[in-house]
Design a protein around this motif. Structure first.
Motif, PDB file in Angstrom:
ATOM      1  N   ALA A  14      26.667  77.235  57.143  1.00 36.76           N
ATOM      2  CA  ALA A  14      26.318  76.144  58.051  1.00 36.76           C
ATOM      3  C   ALA A  14      27.459  75.814  58.998  1.00 36.76           C
ATOM      4  O   ALA A  14      27.254  75.569  60.189  1.00 36.76           O
ATOM      5  N   THR A  32      27.910  78.393  61.724  1.00 39.15           N
ATOM      6  CA  THR A  32      26.778  78.285  62.648  1.00 39.15           C
ATOM      7  C   THR A  32      26.925  77.071  63.549  1.00 39.15           C
ATOM      8  O   THR A  32      26.669  77.131  64.752  1.00 39.15           O
ATOM      9  N   LEU A  33      27.380  75.964  62.979  1.00 40.29           N
ATOM     10  CA  LEU A  33      27.520  74.730  63.744  1.00 40.29           C
ATOM     11  C   LEU A  33      28.683  74.792  64.724  1.00 40.29           C
ATOM     12  O   LEU A  33      28.543  74.463  65.896  1.00 40.29           O
ATOM     13  N   TYR A  34      29.843  75.222  64.250  1.00 41.77           N
ATOM     14  CA  TYR A  34      31.050  75.129  65.071  1.00 41.77           C
ATOM     15  C   TYR A  34      31.282  76.339  65.963  1.00 41.77           C
ATOM     16  O   TYR A  34      32.022  76.250  66.937  1.00 41.77           O
ATOM     17  N   ASP A  72      19.638  75.973  62.973  1.00 40.78           N
ATOM     18  CA  ASP A  72      20.009  76.832  61.855  1.00 40.78           C
ATOM     19  C   ASP A  72      21.019  76.156  60.940  1.00 40.78           C
ATOM     20  O   ASP A  72      20.967  76.303  59.711  1.00 40.78           O
ATOM     21  N   ALA A  73      21.948  75.406  61.525  1.00 44.74           N
ATOM     22  CA  ALA A  73      22.934  74.697  60.712  1.00 44.74           C
ATOM     23  C   ALA A  73      22.242  73.719  59.767  1.00 44.74           C
ATOM     24  O   ALA A  73      22.619  73.581  58.599  1.00 44.74           O
ATOM     25  N   ARG A  74      21.215  73.022  60.263  1.00 43.95           N
ATOM     26  CA  ARG A  74      20.488  72.077  59.410  1.00 43.95           C
ATOM     27  C   ARG A  74      19.762  72.795  58.286  1.00 43.95           C
ATOM     28  O   ARG A  74      19.686  72.274  57.161  1.00 43.95           O
ATOM     29  N   VAL A  96      25.855  66.948  60.746  1.00 43.95           N
ATOM     30  CA  VAL A  96      24.853  67.690  61.514  1.00 43.95           C
ATOM     31  C   VAL A  96      23.800  66.732  62.077  1.00 43.95           C
ATOM     32  O   VAL A  96      23.390  66.848  63.236  1.00 43.95           O
ATOM     33  N   PRO A 140      35.433  76.713  62.270  1.00 44.19           N
ATOM     34  CA  PRO A 140      34.664  75.977  61.290  1.00 44.19           C
ATOM     35  C   PRO A 140      35.528  75.088  60.425  1.00 44.19           C
ATOM     36  O   PRO A 140      35.043  74.166  59.791  1.00 44.19           O
TER      37      PRO A 140
END
Length: 224
Positions: A88, A91-93, A100-102, A131, A194
């Motif tokens: 996660a 994917t988020l950072y 997708d992060a959620r 998120v 990340p």
């Protein structure tokens, strides 16, 4: 990743990943099976992050899948939750891909709730809050922060994960949630590490008791 260049880290890690694969290709003595799997989970997870940052998305997904499988075979939900959180975070950072992060963080929360590690559970709820805040979902963010504070206060000595996640790091997540409480659109890789996320802050001291909104009593409610 500190001062060690990513390429060097990949070179150092590659023999470990390959050794884990070769060892598990044959029959291992029962007393060492768990130890090898634990090393494999850590190695595959870190390799998944490094290959993702090197823009090899297919290899990264394969490594994260392998880490998830290995963690599942160990029977420790906190290990599987930690893999989902790593996925996660990158994917988020790196992608700013909130959808997708959620998915990954929700998987982490569901898995962590079935395990014995309150620190991993708190970390999962904290990342879920971050998120949600980035998606502009203030109520969900505050609810997740409240659960994270509950987990932190409920923790006992001897957490099986050995995680250093603490009230200090949770306060850092709360500060970021205040500044991120607006929608963020995905827009390709950002180059952000990340390590800046819920799993990467330094511990900055003890936290105060939270109120019902998941923040220390007396603090102002973050504006949307």
């Amino acid at each position: 990743m500190g001062a060690v260049p990513m390429v060097r880290l990949q070179l150092l890690l590659a023999p470990v990943v390959e050794a884990c694969r070769q060892l598990q290709a044959g029959a291992l003595p029962e007393p060492v099976v768990g130890h090898v799997r634990a090393v494999a989970v850590a190695a595959f997870t870190l390799a998944g992050r490094l290959t993702f940052e090197a823009r090899d998305d297919d290899a990264s997904r394969s490594l994260y899948a392998a880490a998830t499988t290995q963690a599942g075979q160990l029977g420790d939900p906190w290990r599987r939750a930690s893999v989902h959180m790593s996925h996660a975070l990158v994917t988020l950072y790196s992608l700013n891909d909130l959808a997708d992060a959620r998915l990954f963080v929700d998987q982490a929360v569901r898995t962590a709730r079935t395990g014995d590690s309150t620190r991993v559970r708190a970390r999962a709820h904290a990342l879920q809050a971050e998120v949600a805040a980035r998606a502009g979902l203030e109520r969900q963010a505050q609810a997740a922060l409240g659960l994270a504070w509950y987990d932190i206060e409920d923790q006992a000595d001897g957490d099986p994960s050995g995680s250093s996640f603490s009230s200090g790091r949770l306060r850092a997540v709360r500060r970021r949630s205040r500044t991120s409480a607006r929608p963020v659109r995905g827009g390709g890789r950002t180059g952000c590490s990340p390590g800046a996320g819920a799993a990467g802050d330094r511990d900055d001291g003890p936290g105060a008791r939270p109120d019902s909104y998941g923040r220390p009593a007396g603090s102002e409610r973050p504006s949307a």
